[in-house]
Design a protein around this motif. Structure first.
Motif, PDB file in Angstrom:
ATOM      1  N   PHE A 102     -84.469  15.795  88.540  1.00 55.07           N
ATOM      2  CA  PHE A 102     -84.338  14.578  89.330  1.00 55.07           C
ATOM      3  C   PHE A 102     -84.930  13.404  88.570  1.00 55.07           C
ATOM      4  N   GLN A 103     -84.623  12.217  89.054  1.00 51.12           N
ATOM      5  CA  GLN A 103     -85.153  10.983  88.494  1.00 51.12           C
ATOM      6  C   GLN A 103     -85.351  10.025  89.656  1.00 51.12           C
ATOM      7  N   VAL A 104     -86.591   9.574  89.868  1.00 44.40           N
ATOM      8  CA  VAL A 104     -86.915   8.656  90.954  1.00 44.40           C
ATOM      9  C   VAL A 104     -87.744   7.501  90.403  1.00 44.40           C
ATOM     10  N   THR A 105     -87.846   6.454  91.182  1.00 45.29           N
ATOM     11  CA  THR A 105     -88.660   5.297  90.823  1.00 45.29           C
ATOM     12  C   THR A 105     -89.872   5.266  91.734  1.00 45.29           C
ATOM     13  N   ASP A 106     -91.069   5.165  91.145  1.00 46.69           N
ATOM     14  CA  ASP A 106     -92.281   5.130  91.963  1.00 46.69           C
ATOM     15  C   ASP A 106     -92.537   3.724  92.487  1.00 46.69           C
ATOM     16  N   HIS A 107     -93.636   3.556  93.219  1.00 41.90           N
ATOM     17  CA  HIS A 107     -93.946   2.278  93.853  1.00 41.90           C
ATOM     18  C   HIS A 107     -94.281   1.169  92.864  1.00 41.90           C
ATOM     19  N   ARG A 108     -94.484   1.514  91.594  1.00 41.69           N
ATOM     20  CA  ARG A 108     -94.765   0.509  90.563  1.00 41.69           C
ATOM     21  C   ARG A 108     -93.529   0.188  89.728  1.00 41.69           C
ATOM     22  N   GLY A 109     -92.409   0.843  90.048  1.00 41.37           N
ATOM     23  CA  GLY A 109     -91.178   0.604  89.302  1.00 41.37           C
ATOM     24  C   GLY A 109     -91.000   1.516  88.102  1.00 41.37           C
ATOM     25  N   ASN A 110     -91.904   2.470  87.897  1.00 38.41           N
ATOM     26  CA  ASN A 110     -91.796   3.420  86.788  1.00 38.41           C
ATOM     27  C   ASN A 110     -90.860   4.566  87.151  1.00 38.41           C
ATOM     28  N   THR A 111     -90.094   5.031  86.193  1.00 37.56           N
ATOM     29  CA  THR A 111     -89.212   6.167  86.409  1.00 37.56           C
ATOM     30  C   THR A 111     -89.994   7.457  86.211  1.00 37.56           C
ATOM     31  N   VAL A 112     -89.842   8.384  87.149  1.00 36.35           N
ATOM     32  CA  VAL A 112     -90.509   9.677  87.099  1.00 36.35           C
ATOM     33  C   VAL A 112     -89.438  10.759  87.150  1.00 36.35           C
ATOM     34  N   THR A 113     -89.526  11.732  86.230  1.00 35.14           N
ATOM     35  CA  THR A 113     -88.568  12.833  86.194  1.00 35.14           C
ATOM     36  C   THR A 113     -89.302  14.157  86.392  1.00 35.14           C
ATOM     37  N   LEU A 114     -88.536  15.212  86.600  1.00 37.15           N
ATOM     38  CA  LEU A 114     -89.128  16.536  86.735  1.00 37.15           C
ATOM     39  C   LEU A 114     -89.883  16.919  85.473  1.00 37.15           C
ATOM     40  N   GLU A 115     -89.363  16.556  84.332  1.00 38.77           N
ATOM     41  CA  GLU A 115     -90.006  16.875  83.050  1.00 38.77           C
ATOM     42  C   GLU A 115     -91.402  16.245  82.969  1.00 38.77           C
ATOM     43  N   ASP A 116     -91.580  15.042  83.541  1.00 38.50           N
ATOM     44  CA  ASP A 116     -92.892  14.381  83.543  1.00 38.50           C
ATOM     45  C   ASP A 116     -93.931  15.169  84.343  1.00 38.50           C
ATOM     46  N   LEU A 117     -93.480  15.916  85.338  1.00 38.92           N
ATOM     47  CA  LEU A 117     -94.392  16.591  86.252  1.00 38.92           C
ATOM     48  C   LEU A 117     -94.595  18.067  85.951  1.00 38.92           C
ATOM     49  N   LYS A 118     -93.865  18.622  85.015  1.00 42.80           N
ATOM     50  CA  LYS A 118     -93.986  20.050  84.714  1.00 42.80           C
ATOM     51  C   LYS A 118     -95.393  20.376  84.242  1.00 42.80           C
ATOM     52  N   GLY A 119     -95.935  21.492  84.750  1.00 44.58           N
ATOM     53  CA  GLY A 119     -97.273  21.928  84.376  1.00 44.58           C
ATOM     54  C   GLY A 119     -98.378  21.296  85.197  1.00 44.58           C
ATOM     55  N   LEU A 164     -97.128  16.921  94.849  1.00 46.77           N
ATOM     56  CA  LEU A 164     -96.557  16.951  96.181  1.00 46.77           C
ATOM     57  C   LEU A 164     -95.602  15.769  96.296  1.00 46.77           C
ATOM     58  N   ALA A 165     -94.398  16.024  96.730  1.00 45.57           N
ATOM     59  CA  ALA A 165     -93.410  14.958  96.880  1.00 45.57           C
ATOM     60  C   ALA A 165     -93.294  14.571  98.348  1.00 45.57           C
ATOM     61  N   MET A 166     -93.284  13.279  98.606  1.00 44.18           N
ATOM     62  CA  MET A 166     -93.085  12.777  99.960  1.00 44.18           C
ATOM     63  C   MET A 166     -92.008  11.697  99.879  1.00 44.18           C
ATOM     64  N   PHE A 167     -90.923  11.918 100.577  1.00 45.21           N
ATOM     65  CA  PHE A 167     -89.817  10.970 100.552  1.00 45.21           C
ATOM     66  C   PHE A 167     -89.794  10.192 101.851  1.00 45.21           C
ATOM     67  N   ILE A 168     -89.810   8.873 101.718  1.00 45.06           N
ATOM     68  CA  ILE A 168     -89.802   7.999 102.882  1.00 45.06           C
ATOM     69  C   ILE A 168     -88.584   7.088 102.787  1.00 45.06           C
ATOM     70  N   PHE A 169     -87.859   6.982 103.877  1.00 42.93           N
ATOM     71  CA  PHE A 169     -86.685   6.118 103.904  1.00 42.93           C
ATOM     72  C   PHE A 169     -86.967   4.939 104.825  1.00 42.93           C
ATOM     73  N   THR A 170     -86.720   3.751 104.329  1.00 42.86           N
ATOM     74  CA  THR A 170     -86.793   2.560 105.176  1.00 42.86           C
ATOM     75  C   THR A 170     -85.506   1.766 104.962  1.00 42.86           C
ATOM     76  N   ASN A 171     -85.142   1.001 105.947  1.00 40.03           N
ATOM     77  CA  ASN A 171     -83.946   0.172 105.772  1.00 40.03           C
ATOM     78  C   ASN A 171     -84.230  -1.270 106.078  1.00 40.03           C
TER      79      ASN A 171
END
Length: 65
Positions: free
Chosen positions: A37-54, A58-65
């Protein structure tokens, strides 16, 4: 009434002390396979699964509209 409350509090304190002295090691078994996966954090940085391996995470997904 006071004697009953004293007994309950005493039992709770003793139970807590005995639990704290235990050698039991809790091991969470929550390793679920996930797709890349590839997501953008609250600072605008891209985070991938490879960044988090090892690392534990904890992932928390929040949806706002």
């Amino acid at each position: 009434m006071k004697k009953k409350l004293f007994c309950i509090i005493t039992i709770l304190v003793i139970s807590t002390v005995l639990a704290a002295c235990s050698n039991y090691k809790f091991k969470a078994d929550v390793n679920y396979p996930i797709e890349d996966f590839q997501v953008t954090d609250h600072r605008g940085n891209t985070v991938t699964l490879e960044d988090l391996k090892g690392e534990p995470w904890l992932a928390m997904f929040i949806f706002t509209n």
